[in-house]
Design a protein around this motif. Structure first.
Motif, short mmCIF file in Angstrom:
data_model
loop_
_atom_site.label_atom_id
_atom_site.label_comp_id
_atom_site.label_asym_id
_atom_site.label_seq_id
_atom_site.Cartn_x
_atom_site.Cartn_y
_atom_site.Cartn_z
N VAL A 88 0.86 -1.17 -0.12
CA VAL A 88 -0.07 0.04 0.03
C VAL A 88 0.63 1.34 -0.05
N ALA A 89 1.93 1.13 0.64
CA ALA A 89 2.86 2.43 1.02
C ALA A 89 3.49 2.64 -0.36
N ASP A 90 4.12 1.52 -1.00
CA ASP A 90 4.59 1.67 -2.38
C ASP A 90 3.59 2.17 -3.41
N GLN A 91 2.31 1.79 -3.44
CA GLN A 91 1.60 2.37 -4.48
C GLN A 91 1.24 3.86 -4.15
N LEU A 92 1.07 4.32 -2.93
CA LEU A 92 0.86 5.78 -2.51
C LEU A 92 2.09 6.56 -2.93
N LEU A 93 3.24 6.11 -2.56
CA LEU A 93 4.58 6.76 -2.94
C LEU A 93 4.67 6.83 -4.29
N SER A 94 4.45 6.06 -5.10
CA SER A 94 4.31 6.14 -6.60
C SER A 94 3.64 7.30 -7.09
N GLN A 95 2.42 7.67 -6.37
CA GLN A 95 1.60 8.65 -6.83
C GLN A 95 2.03 9.95 -5.94
N ASP A 96 3.06 9.96 -5.51
CA ASP A 96 3.73 11.20 -4.81
C ASP A 96 2.91 11.68 -3.61
N ILE A 97 2.35 10.70 -3.04
CA ILE A 97 1.83 10.82 -1.77
C ILE A 97 2.76 10.57 -0.68
N ARG A 98 2.82 11.51 0.42
CA ARG A 98 3.76 11.47 1.46
C ARG A 98 3.23 10.38 2.69
N VAL A 99 3.89 9.25 2.76
CA VAL A 99 3.29 8.12 3.43
C VAL A 99 4.39 7.66 4.33
N GLU A 100 3.90 7.47 5.62
CA GLU A 100 4.96 6.67 6.44
C GLU A 100 4.03 5.38 6.89
N THR A 101 4.86 4.46 7.33
CA THR A 101 4.10 3.37 8.04
C THR A 101 4.67 3.13 9.43
N ASP A 102 3.81 2.72 10.67
CA ASP A 102 4.10 2.53 11.70
C ASP A 102 4.26 0.99 12.18
N ASN A 103 5.65 0.63 12.00
CA ASN A 103 5.30 -0.97 11.95
C ASN A 103 5.60 -1.35 13.44
N ARG A 104 5.51 -0.54 14.43
CA ARG A 104 6.04 -0.96 15.78
C ARG A 104 4.78 -2.04 16.28
N ARG A 105 5.42 -2.84 17.34
CA ARG A 105 4.43 -3.80 17.87
C ARG A 105 3.73 -3.25 18.82
N GLU A 106 2.80 -2.40 18.58
CA GLU A 106 2.11 -1.78 19.55
C GLU A 106 0.55 -2.15 19.14
N LYS A 107 -0.42 -1.86 20.35
CA LYS A 107 -1.74 -2.08 19.96
C LYS A 107 -2.12 -1.14 19.06
N ILE A 108 -3.22 -1.50 18.00
CA ILE A 108 -3.59 -0.41 17.18
C ILE A 108 -4.05 0.79 17.55
N ASN A 109 -4.88 0.59 18.71
CA ASN A 109 -5.45 1.85 19.21
C ASN A 109 -4.37 2.82 19.60
#
Ligand SMILES: [Zn+2]
Ligand SMILES: [Zn+2]
Length: 572
Positions: free
Chosen positions: A493-514
């Protein structure tokens, strides 16, 4: 009741309360100021903090309850000196010595006595609504070599209700403070001990924000016929002699010595742009020439006046110099006004306009001043723009238009300025070849649209409370995988957004979604995309907006369309 009298009277009550609680406290001054009052104290061996304020307020309430009258007395200067010397009030003694009159007045409330011109309210009971706000340090008489005093700020209003409204506004302003948000959103650092004060370090998200605004600015300047130039940060002292800056601006300039010659770290971009103009012969057909640069300048400011991004020692201006014929002046001014207003509107500001006219000391011929002022006035009038005349507030080389931006809380910020200059073209002997073949002098317009990028960012952060609209948000989308097993899909998903010039980051930490959602929300990220099993199976994302909350499941293309539309409209 006069608000200043009310507030200044409250400052006496504050001083009386402090002296009752801290008998060793010596008095500085206690004036009414915009929005409130303060009083300065020298309290030996005591460091007051905001935690002491409730106790002082309590004491003030007692004094108010006693309803003691404000009694005025006139004394001969010697008598007053004796009185305050006896009380060991050294600052008051210093003040009395500076008063040229034979007589001075003092005001008494109960046991408390203050040197004061007045006027005051009748008695302490007339103070209905007050609050102490903050404690700060302040040098006696604002001079850094003088002792540091303790300043207590407070405010007072005729009614509780007015006080409450004001406090709410202050709290809102505090939440939006750009220094606080700059830290919380990790945008910049204004102070590195190793580097020195008043110098801004942009962190990745802050730099991104600034670059987005700069890119936009460059595009807008190109559209309006500006040409980009770039100049070095230092130049020989002699250039600044020619421009006159070494004379009247010397205190604010940084000097260097290179090869035994004096160099200056540029405090302004004008002389540099002028050198580029002078580099070739210009015909009337080339004019107007509009040079634009995001030019960084360095100006010495006393450390006491440095303030967040608003007063710094190095900053970048969106600076342009327009060289035109006297006949073109009005139209050029008119275009700059349109440009400035359009930019302010884009960033969500309202504005007020001031016209500053000829000061007492000025350079250049009177007819030039008249021509320039008329051109500014005509441009404003033709557009039906309301403005206030600030008589005599122009710079010595020409009149100017100052635009005050007003933010979402209605607070004013310094904004665009448009300045007409006949002086520098003269000093640098600038020319163009007129239609009849003769050499003529061009007029120069100095103008900034956003002003200093630093100060503008400060204003922008407070205007939006850190929740930047999508088109300039440093991070537009945060992807939040629910568990480790969703990391790979999150990456797609991040790659697809990046390729469309969207400024995106991913929070990959092992934390609760909330927790991840809460933190992204606190970072004021416009959109969060939550990805889990369901989203992965459907090749979709669960969209959450910082302002509207849960928007449900969407396929990526629909979401992308929405983003692009919002960016295009500069909304959100
Ligand atoms: Zn007073
Ligand atoms: Zn300039």
């Amino acid at each position: 009741m006069d608000l200043n009298t009310l507030r200044h009277s409250a400052s006496h009550i504050l001083a009386a309360a402090v002296q009752e609680l801290y008998p060793g406290a010596r008095l500085g001054i206690g004036p009414a100021i915009e929005d409130g009052f303060y009083y300065d104290f020298d309290i030996p061996n005591v460091t007051l903090t905001s935690e002491d304020l409730p106790r002082i307020e309590e004491k003030m309430r007692e004094i108010v309850k006693k309803n003691e009258p404000f009694e005025r007395q006139e004394l001969k200067k010697e008598e007053a000196l004796k009185l305050f010397e006896k009380e060991n009030e050294k600052f008051k003694v210093e003040l009395i010595k500076d008063i040229p009159d034979e007589k001075v007045s003092i005001y008494k409330t109960g046991k408390f006595t203050d040197l004061c011109r007045g006027p005051h309210i009748g008695s302490t009971g007339e103070i209905k609504a007050f609050k102490l706000l903050t404690v700060a340090g302040a040098y006696w008489r604002g001079v850094e070599s003088n002792p540091m005093l303790t300043r207590i700020y407070g405010t007072a209003f005729p009614t509780e209700e007015e006080l409450k409204t004001h406090i709410t506004k202050l709290e809102e302003a505090l939440k939006r403070d750009h220094r606080k948000l700059g830290r919380e959103l990790d945008l910049f650092n204004i102070y590195h001990e190793e580097a020195g004060p008043g110098l801004v370090y942009y962190h990745p998200r802050g730099a991104r924000l600034r670059l987005l605004i700069e890119d936009f600015l460059r595009k807008e300047h190109l559209l309006r016929g500006y040409q980009f130039v770039m100049i070095p940060h230092i130049a020989r002292g002699s250039l600044w002699n020619t421009s006159g800056h070494s004379g009247y601006y010397r205190e604010n300039m940084y000097y260097l010595e290179i090869d035994k010659q004096e160099y200056v770290l540029k405090p302004m971009n004008c002389p540099g742009h002028i050198l580029i103009y002078k580099n070739k012969l210009h015909s009337y057909r080339d004019l107007p020439v509009r040079f634009f640069e995001l030019g960084t300048v360095y100006r010495y400011e006393r450390s006491g006046v440095l303030h967040g991004l608003l007063r710094v020692r190095g900053f970048t201006q969106d600076d342009a110099h327009i060289f035109c014929t006297p006949e073109q002046l009005q139209e050029e001014i008119s275009k700059v006004i349109d440009f400035a207003f359009e930019m302010l509107k884009t960033f969500g500001f309202e504005w007020e306009v001031d016209l500053s006219t000829r000061p007492e000391k000025y350079a250049g011929a009177e007819e030039n001043w008249k021509h320039a002022t008329d051109a500014l006035v005509e441009a404003l009038k033709q557009k039906g723009i309301e403005y206030k005349v600030d008589e005599g507030a122009g710079v010595f080389y020409g009149p100017k238009i100052d635009v005050k931006m007003k933010d979402a809380l209605g607070r004013p910020w310094q904004g665009p300025t448009i300045q007409v200059d006949f002086n520098l073209p003269e000093r640098f002997d600038l020319n163009y070849i007129a239609e009849d073949g003769s050499k003529k002098r061009p007029v120069m317009i100095h103008r900034v649209v956003l002003g200093s990028m630093e100060r503008f960012l400060g204003a922008l952060i407070e205007n939006y409370g850190g929740a930047f609209p999508l088109w300039i948000a440093p991070v537009q989308v945060m992807i939040l995988p629910i568990a480790d097993r969703h990391a790979a899909y999150a990456q797609t998903v991040a790659d697809q957004l990046l390729s469309q010039d969207i400024r995106v980051e991913t929070d990959n930490r092992r934390e609760k979604i909330n927790l991840k959602i809460r933190e992204a929300q606190m970072q004021k990220i416009p959109y969060m995309l939550i990805v889990g099993d369901k989203e992965e199976q459907q090749k979709a994302v669960a969209v959450r907006s910082r302002s509207e909350g849960d928007l449900g499941i969407s396929d990526l293309n629909t979401f992308l369309e929405k983003l692009k539309k919002e960016c295009y409209n500069k909304s959100g």
